[in-house]
Design an enzyme around this catalytic site. Structure first.
Site, short mmCIF file in Angstrom:
data_model
loop_
_atom_site.label_atom_id
_atom_site.label_comp_id
_atom_site.label_asym_id
_atom_site.label_seq_id
_atom_site.Cartn_x
_atom_site.Cartn_y
_atom_site.Cartn_z
CD GLU A 69 1.30 -8.29 1.20
OE1 GLU A 69 1.38 -9.44 0.74
OE2 GLU A 69 2.28 -7.68 1.69
CG ASP A 144 6.21 3.33 -1.02
OD1 ASP A 144 7.35 2.87 -1.17
OD2 ASP A 144 5.23 2.95 -1.68
CE LYS A 148 13.73 14.49 1.13
NZ LYS A 148 14.12 14.47 -0.27
CB THR A 217 7.89 -7.82 4.36
OG1 THR A 217 8.36 -6.60 4.93
CG2 THR A 217 6.55 -8.19 4.95
#
Ligand SMILES: C[S@@+](CC[C@H](N)C(=O)[O-])C[C@H]1O[C@@H](n2cnc3c(N)ncnc32)[C@H](O)[C@@H]1O
Length: 242
Positions: A69, A144, A148, A217
Site C-alpha cells: 500500500e 494527494d 491546482k 479510508t
C-alpha cells in the site's frame, strides 16, 4: 538513545533535496505521546529502510502473496486488510511520521506479524528494493490530489509511476487505485489504460463498480463529508508480447 524520529526525518529530507518533483511535502505534524513511543520502541520490529533491507522472503521469514500500500495515511486500511488476510504479507509505504507511528502502534495492539513499514518515497522503494514481477497487488488509495493545475506535475499517478508499478507486479497481479477527485480519476484512467501490460477489469474507459476489498479510508470519509464521489480503478497485469 538514538533519536529515531530525527533520523527518519533526515533521511527523507536528503531524498527531497536530490529529487525536485515529489508527490508529497513533509509536514511537521505533532506526534502524540503514543505515536512517539511507538516510533521509538517498535520501528526496529516493523520498520525497514529500502537501502538496507534484506530480501522480502527474509524480512517475513516465509514466501507468501505480497501486497504494497502506497501512502497508507493513518494505516487503518492496512491494519484491516492485514488482520483479515494473515496468509498474505503487506508492505506499507508513507512519509508522514504521525501516521507511521499510529500504524506501528496498531500493529502491536493487534499482534500482526504480516506487515512491514517503510518511511520513504514510494518511488524510491519501488526502484531500489522491490524485485520485478514479485507483487500480487499494489494499492494507491486517495493519493494527494494536488488539485491546482500548476501542481498536477506532483501527482503520483503518472506514466513513469504506472510503468514502475506494472514492472513490479506478477502476471495476474492487481493495481487498485481510488480517488475522490474527478479530474485525478480521469488522469488515473488515462494513464493506466495507456500502460502496456495493464488491463482494466471494468472494461475500457470504465471505473469499477464497488470498491473491491478496499476498506473505507480516512480520506474517503473526508471526501464523502465534502460531498465528493469516489472512483475506484482495478487493473490486472497481463503478459506482454516478447
Ligand atoms: C491524501 S493521503 C491518503 C491517505 C490514505 N490512503 C487514506 O485514504 O486515508 C496521501 C498519503 O500519501 C502519502 N504519500 C504521498 N506521496 C507519497 C510517496 N511518494 N511515497 C510515500 N507516501 C506518499 C502522504 O504522506 C499521505 O499520507
Amino acid at each position: 538513545m538514538v533519536n529515531l524520529a530525527h533520523l527518519l526525518t533526515d533521511s527523507v529530507h536528503a531524498l527531497t533535496v536530490q529529487r525536485p518533483i515529489r508527490s508529497f511535502v513533509i509536514r511537521g505534524g505533532r506526534l502524540t505521546t503514543a505515536q512517539r513511543r511507538a516510533l521509538d520502541s517498535l520501528w526496529s520490529r516493523y520498520g525497514l529502510e529500502a537501502a538496507l533491507a534484506p530480501a522480502w522472503d527474509q524480512v517475513f521469514g516465509r514466501c507468501a502473496p505480497r501486497f504494497v500500500e502506497v501512502g497508507f495515511g493513518n494505516g487503518d486500511a492496512l491494519l484491516g486488510l492485514a488482520a483479515r488476510h494473515p496468509e498474505r504479507d503487506y508492505l506499507g509505504i508513507d512519509v508522514h511520521l504521525p501516521g507511521v507511528g499510529r500504524l506501528l502502534g496498531g500493529l502491536e495492539a493487534r499482534a500482526l506479524r504480516n506487515v512491514r513499514v517503510m518511511r520513504q518515497d514510494a518511488v524510491e522503494v519501488f526502484e531500489r528494493w522491490i524485485p520485478d514481477a514479485s507483487l500480487d497487488g499494489v494499492y494507491v488509495w486517495f493519493p494527494d490530489p494536488w488539485p491546482k493545475k500548476r501542481h498536477h506535475k506532483r501527482r503520483l499517478v503518472q506514466p513513469p509511476f504506472a510503468g514502475l508499478v506494472t514492472s513490479k507486479l506478477k502476471v495476474g497481479g492487481l493495481f487498485h487505485l481510488a480517488t475522490d477527485w474527478e479530474h485525478y480519476a480521469g488522469q488515473m484512467l488515462d494513464v493506466t489504460e495507456h500502460q502496456e501490460g495493464l488491463v482494466n477489469l471494468a472494461g475500457e474507459g470504465r471505473f469499477a463498480v464497488g470498491q473491491g476489498e478496499r476498506p473505507p479510508t480516512r480520506f474517503q470519509r473526508r471526501g464523502e463529508r465534502l460531498g465528493h464521489r469516489v472512483w475506484d480503478l482495478m487493473l490486472e497485469k497481463r503478459p506482454t508480447e516478447a
